[in-house]
Design a protein around this motif. Sequence first.
Motif, PDB file in Angstrom:
ATOM      1  N   GLN A   1      62.758  55.062 -48.232  1.00 12.40           N
ATOM      2  CA  GLN A   1      63.508  55.263 -46.991  1.00 12.40           C
ATOM      3  C   GLN A   1      62.597  55.332 -45.772  1.00 12.40           C
ATOM      4  O   GLN A   1      62.917  54.762 -44.716  1.00 12.40           O
TER       5      GLN A   1
ATOM      6  N   ASN B   1      61.210  51.831 -45.085  1.00 16.04           N
ATOM      7  CA  ASN B   1      62.236  50.973 -44.491  1.00 16.04           C
ATOM      8  C   ASN B   1      62.424  51.281 -43.001  1.00 16.04           C
ATOM      9  O   ASN B   1      62.574  50.372 -42.182  1.00 16.04           O
TER      10      ASN B   1
ATOM     11  N   GLN C   1      61.668  48.761 -39.756  1.00 15.31           N
ATOM     12  CA  GLN C   1      62.631  48.433 -38.708  1.00 15.31           C
ATOM     13  C   GLN C   1      62.078  48.732 -37.318  1.00 15.31           C
ATOM     14  O   GLN C   1      62.247  47.930 -36.385  1.00 15.31           O
TER      15      GLN C   1
ATOM     16  N   PRO D   1      74.973  53.432 -52.554  1.00 14.73           N
ATOM     17  CA  PRO D   1      74.665  52.577 -51.393  1.00 14.73           C
ATOM     18  C   PRO D   1      73.195  52.157 -51.367  1.00 14.73           C
ATOM     19  O   PRO D   1      72.307  52.945 -51.701  1.00 14.73           O
TER      20      PRO D   1
ATOM     21  N   PRO E   1      70.380  49.526 -48.891  1.00 12.32           N
ATOM     22  CA  PRO E   1      70.244  48.682 -47.696  1.00 12.32           C
ATOM     23  C   PRO E   1      70.514  47.223 -48.050  1.00 12.32           C
ATOM     24  O   PRO E   1      70.415  46.830 -49.224  1.00 12.32           O
ATOM     25  N   SER E   2      70.838  46.428 -47.068  1.00 13.66           N
ATOM     26  CA  SER E   2      71.282  45.048 -47.313  1.00 13.66           C
ATOM     27  C   SER E   2      70.276  44.219 -48.096  1.00 13.66           C
ATOM     28  O   SER E   2      70.658  43.456 -48.989  1.00 13.66           O
TER      29      SER E   2
ATOM     30  N   LYS F   1      81.186  50.260 -45.627  1.00 10.50           N
ATOM     31  CA  LYS F   1      80.553  49.944 -44.355  1.00 10.50           C
ATOM     32  C   LYS F   1      79.145  50.526 -44.305  1.00 10.50           C
ATOM     33  O   LYS F   1      78.850  51.540 -44.927  1.00 10.50           O
ATOM     34  N   GLU F   2      78.274  49.846 -43.557  1.00 10.87           N
ATOM     35  CA  GLU F   2      76.906  50.350 -43.400  1.00 10.87           C
ATOM     36  C   GLU F   2      76.934  51.723 -42.739  1.00 10.87           C
ATOM     37  O   GLU F   2      77.770  51.962 -41.869  1.00 10.87           O
ATOM     38  N   PRO F   3      76.062  52.641 -43.105  1.00 14.21           N
ATOM     39  CA  PRO F   3      74.979  52.473 -44.093  1.00 14.21           C
ATOM     40  C   PRO F   3      75.389  52.879 -45.500  1.00 14.21           C
ATOM     41  O   PRO F   3      74.526  53.087 -46.348  1.00 14.21           O
ATOM     42  N   ARG F   4      76.706  52.976 -45.757  1.00  9.75           N
ATOM     43  CA  ARG F   4      77.203  53.415 -47.066  1.00  9.75           C
ATOM     44  C   ARG F   4      77.755  52.240 -47.874  1.00  9.75           C
ATOM     45  O   ARG F   4      78.531  52.437 -48.796  1.00  9.75           O
ATOM     46  N   ARG F   5      77.348  51.032 -47.544  1.00  6.67           N
ATOM     47  CA  ARG F   5      77.838  49.856 -48.259  1.00  6.67           C
ATOM     48  C   ARG F   5      77.200  49.804 -49.651  1.00  6.67           C
ATOM     49  O   ARG F   5      75.999  50.036 -49.791  1.00  6.67           O
ATOM     50  N   TYR F   6      78.013  49.484 -50.660  1.00  6.63           N
ATOM     51  CA  TYR F   6      77.529  49.515 -52.041  1.00  6.63           C
ATOM     52  C   TYR F   6      78.000  48.274 -52.803  1.00  6.63           C
ATOM     53  O   TYR F   6      78.885  47.535 -52.354  1.00  6.63           O
TER      54      TYR F   6
END
Length: 207
Positions: A108, A111, A115, A168, A170-171, A194-199
């Motif tokens: 984390q 990452n 960014q 979740p 990251p993309s 939805k980001e940041p909880r997309r899985y």
Amino acid sequence: MKEVTTVGQTVEEALQSALQQLDTTEEQVEIDVLDEGKKGLFGLFGQRPASVRVRKKADPIEESTAYLLSIAAQLGVHPDIQVEKTGKHVRFSLSGERIALLIGKRGQTLNALEQLTQLVINRYSTDFIHFTLDAENYRERREETLVALARKMAKKALVTGKPVRLEPFPSFERKVIHKALAENRQVRTFSEGKEPRRYIVIEPKSV
């Protein structure tokens, strides 16, 4: 030294003097002509030298390196940085003591640093640069972990006959999982949320 002001009999002479002092080329600097100079009467009276102010253009890699090192120093880490540049892609590889602090839990911190540094490197670049930050080959090891997880969860979905929802990610990590199972004809994968909880969901194709 990043900026100098020089004089000469002509603008070109003043410019060449500045480039020599800065140890650079004309393509790597910004030039302000302060005075174009004036030839004196008979070459003697009223003569005024030309003057220019020349400053080095900010280098994206130098600026982003300095930024990253400053952030690391605040965390008490002083890493070595190896820079690899291929076309419009730049990769920083960190090594040294206490590197784990720059990686963080499940990458984390790494990452987040990637960014932020991506923003800095492109702030000083005229062309968009694709930036990657790695530390002690963490990216490669993380990819291996994700591929193993994808295969394990695919087997679970097939055994139970039910969809398996992963935590979740990251993309770019989701892409690794999708790719790992792309050729598996028994399951399909898709992302929800939805980001940041997309899985990712892995389910048997018979469902």
